[in-house]
Design a protein around this motif. Sequence first.
Motif, mmCIF file in Angstrom:
data_model
loop_
_atom_site.group_PDB
_atom_site.id
_atom_site.type_symbol
_atom_site.label_atom_id
_atom_site.label_comp_id
_atom_site.label_asym_id
_atom_site.label_seq_id
_atom_site.Cartn_x
_atom_site.Cartn_y
_atom_site.Cartn_z
ATOM 1 N N LEU A 1 0.661 -1.299 -0.123
ATOM 2 C CA LEU A 1 -0.227 0.057 -0.072
ATOM 3 C C LEU A 1 0.818 1.219 -0.067
ATOM 4 C CD1 LEU A 1 -2.431 -0.912 2.604
ATOM 5 C CD2 LEU A 1 -2.991 -1.187 0.099
ATOM 6 N N ALA A 2 2.120 1.189 0.772
ATOM 7 C CA ALA A 2 2.936 2.286 0.852
ATOM 8 C C ALA A 2 4.196 1.685 0.922
ATOM 9 C CB ALA A 2 2.597 3.297 1.782
ATOM 10 N N THR A 3 5.392 2.437 0.791
ATOM 11 C CA THR A 3 6.672 2.128 1.111
ATOM 12 C C THR A 3 7.533 3.335 1.381
ATOM 13 O OG1 THR A 3 6.563 0.984 -1.018
ATOM 14 C CG2 THR A 3 8.201 0.001 0.247
ATOM 15 N N VAL A 4 8.398 3.339 2.531
ATOM 16 C CA VAL A 4 9.466 4.164 2.742
ATOM 17 C C VAL A 4 10.672 3.418 2.512
ATOM 18 C CG1 VAL A 4 10.158 5.698 4.493
ATOM 19 C CG2 VAL A 4 7.864 5.644 4.189
ATOM 20 N N THR A 5 11.604 4.251 1.958
ATOM 21 C CA THR A 5 13.288 3.750 1.952
ATOM 22 C C THR A 5 14.003 4.666 2.895
ATOM 23 O OG1 THR A 5 12.667 3.341 -0.410
ATOM 24 C CG2 THR A 5 14.932 3.044 0.377
ATOM 25 N N PHE A 20 4.944 4.158 11.843
ATOM 26 C CA PHE A 20 3.390 4.238 11.835
ATOM 27 C C PHE A 20 2.723 4.430 10.606
ATOM 28 C CE2 PHE A 20 0.047 7.274 12.345
ATOM 29 C CZ PHE A 20 -0.783 6.412 13.420
ATOM 30 N N ALA A 21 1.580 3.906 10.531
ATOM 31 C CA ALA A 21 0.776 4.244 9.320
ATOM 32 C C ALA A 21 -0.532 4.357 9.498
ATOM 33 C CB ALA A 21 0.941 3.017 8.478
ATOM 34 N N GLN A 22 -1.237 5.036 8.764
ATOM 35 C CA GLN A 22 -2.694 5.157 9.049
ATOM 36 C C GLN A 22 -3.182 5.520 7.678
ATOM 37 O OE1 GLN A 22 -2.720 8.870 11.483
ATOM 38 N NE2 GLN A 22 -3.315 10.109 9.681
ATOM 39 N N ALA A 23 -4.873 5.137 7.524
ATOM 40 C CA ALA A 23 -5.729 5.734 6.293
ATOM 41 C C ALA A 23 -6.918 5.579 6.800
ATOM 42 C CB ALA A 23 -5.353 4.212 5.273
ATOM 43 N N ALA A 24 -7.499 6.116 5.707
ATOM 44 C CA ALA A 24 -9.167 6.383 5.873
ATOM 45 C C ALA A 24 -9.696 5.192 4.927
ATOM 46 C CB ALA A 24 -9.844 7.697 5.248
ATOM 47 N N ALA A 25 -10.553 4.344 5.237
ATOM 48 C CA ALA A 25 -10.770 3.197 4.767
ATOM 49 C C ALA A 25 -12.458 3.481 4.558
ATOM 50 C CB ALA A 25 -11.006 1.828 5.592
ATOM 51 N N VAL A 26 -12.843 2.940 3.405
ATOM 52 C CA VAL A 26 -14.360 3.580 2.998
ATOM 53 C C VAL A 26 -14.632 2.024 2.171
ATOM 54 C CG1 VAL A 26 -15.809 4.674 1.379
ATOM 55 C CG2 VAL A 26 -13.689 5.764 2.608
ATOM 56 N N LEU A 92 -8.090 5.342 1.558
ATOM 57 C CA LEU A 92 -7.696 6.808 1.098
ATOM 58 C C LEU A 92 -7.034 7.508 2.044
ATOM 59 C CD1 LEU A 92 -11.577 7.871 0.456
ATOM 60 C CD2 LEU A 92 -9.967 6.977 -1.063
ATOM 61 N N THR A 93 -6.010 8.412 1.480
ATOM 62 C CA THR A 93 -5.134 9.184 2.370
ATOM 63 C C THR A 93 -4.233 8.379 3.180
ATOM 64 O OG1 THR A 93 -6.528 9.510 4.233
ATOM 65 C CG2 THR A 93 -6.515 11.246 2.500
ATOM 66 N N VAL A 94 -3.643 7.305 2.441
ATOM 67 C CA VAL A 94 -2.777 6.514 3.061
ATOM 68 C C VAL A 94 -1.341 7.273 3.456
ATOM 69 C CG1 VAL A 94 -1.145 4.127 2.892
ATOM 70 C CG2 VAL A 94 -3.577 4.455 1.769
ATOM 71 N N PHE A 95 -0.950 7.040 4.751
ATOM 72 C CA PHE A 95 0.388 7.659 5.067
ATOM 73 C C PHE A 95 1.043 6.640 6.006
ATOM 74 C CE2 PHE A 95 2.179 9.613 8.884
ATOM 75 C CZ PHE A 95 3.235 10.678 8.441
ATOM 76 N N LEU A 96 2.344 6.479 5.833
ATOM 77 C CA LEU A 96 3.486 5.954 6.215
ATOM 78 C C LEU A 96 4.651 6.516 6.671
ATOM 79 C CD1 LEU A 96 4.625 2.947 7.089
ATOM 80 C CD2 LEU A 96 5.307 2.769 4.878
ATOM 81 N N TYR A 97 5.069 6.604 7.995
ATOM 82 C CA TYR A 97 6.138 7.282 8.412
ATOM 83 C C TYR A 97 7.246 6.095 8.902
ATOM 84 C CZ TYR A 97 8.990 10.122 11.623
ATOM 85 O OH TYR A 97 9.910 10.753 12.227
ATOM 86 N N ALA A 98 8.348 6.459 8.872
ATOM 87 C CA ALA A 98 9.362 5.471 9.509
ATOM 88 C C ALA A 98 10.595 6.313 9.725
ATOM 89 C CB ALA A 98 9.898 4.590 8.750
ATOM 90 N N ARG A 99 11.071 5.848 10.947
ATOM 91 C CA ARG A 99 12.482 6.717 11.554
ATOM 92 C C ARG A 99 13.517 5.701 12.029
ATOM 93 N NH1 ARG A 99 13.747 12.059 13.480
ATOM 94 N NH2 ARG A 99 15.828 11.902 14.174
ATOM 95 N N ALA A 100 14.679 5.829 11.760
ATOM 96 C CA ALA A 100 15.785 4.758 11.970
ATOM 97 C C ALA A 100 16.586 5.781 13.235
ATOM 98 C CB ALA A 100 16.634 4.434 10.787
ATOM 99 N N PHE A 101 17.130 4.839 14.238
ATOM 100 C CA PHE A 101 17.914 5.242 15.216
ATOM 101 C C PHE A 101 19.086 4.459 15.238
ATOM 102 C CE2 PHE A 101 13.459 6.353 16.262
ATOM 103 C CZ PHE A 101 13.422 7.634 16.277
ATOM 104 N N ARG A 102 20.296 5.167 15.154
ATOM 105 C CA ARG A 102 21.490 4.190 15.735
ATOM 106 C C ARG A 102 21.622 3.818 16.992
ATOM 107 N NH1 ARG A 102 27.628 6.197 14.076
ATOM 108 N NH2 ARG A 102 28.697 4.205 14.743
ATOM 109 N N THR A 103 21.826 2.456 17.098
ATOM 110 C CA THR A 103 22.030 2.035 18.518
ATOM 111 C C THR A 103 23.529 1.524 19.041
ATOM 112 O OG1 THR A 103 21.420 -0.025 17.841
ATOM 113 C CG2 THR A 103 19.674 1.401 18.809
ATOM 114 N N SER A 104 24.453 1.406 17.978
ATOM 115 C CA SER A 104 25.705 1.247 18.161
ATOM 116 C C SER A 104 26.372 1.345 16.733
ATOM 117 C CB SER A 104 26.206 -0.156 18.729
ATOM 118 O OG SER A 104 25.845 -1.145 17.940
#
Length: 104
Positions: A1-5, A20-26, A92-104
């Motif tokens: 449905l959506a991709t983040v690189t 995190f992802a969200q969408a409006a489903a109809v 509708l209005t599909v939204f995908l957010y991703a965030r990476a954090f370095r741990t070592s």
Amino acid sequence: LATVTLNIPSAWSSWECVAFAQAAAVPVGNPADVGLLVRIDGTDGPSFTYRVPDLGAGAVAAASFRSGITTTGTRTIALRGNRFGSTPVDLLTVFLYARAFRTS
């Protein structure tokens, strides 16, 4: 449905990701059951299932967290969905957010 690189530097020995992802489903006609999950670097997160009424749009969302990831370079975070039953559903209005954090 959506991709983040995400581009993970080779200097990162390990990292974690939150998405995190969200969408409006109809639903088209009858109520519908919709499932969403976020796949982080090839590993599926928890599956979230929603019952969407036939009286308009319903909000659907999914979230995932993964730690201890050691792969670097271009990594993919993907939103995956499925429909249960035969009722067609428009997302509708599909939204995908991703965030990476370095741990070592």
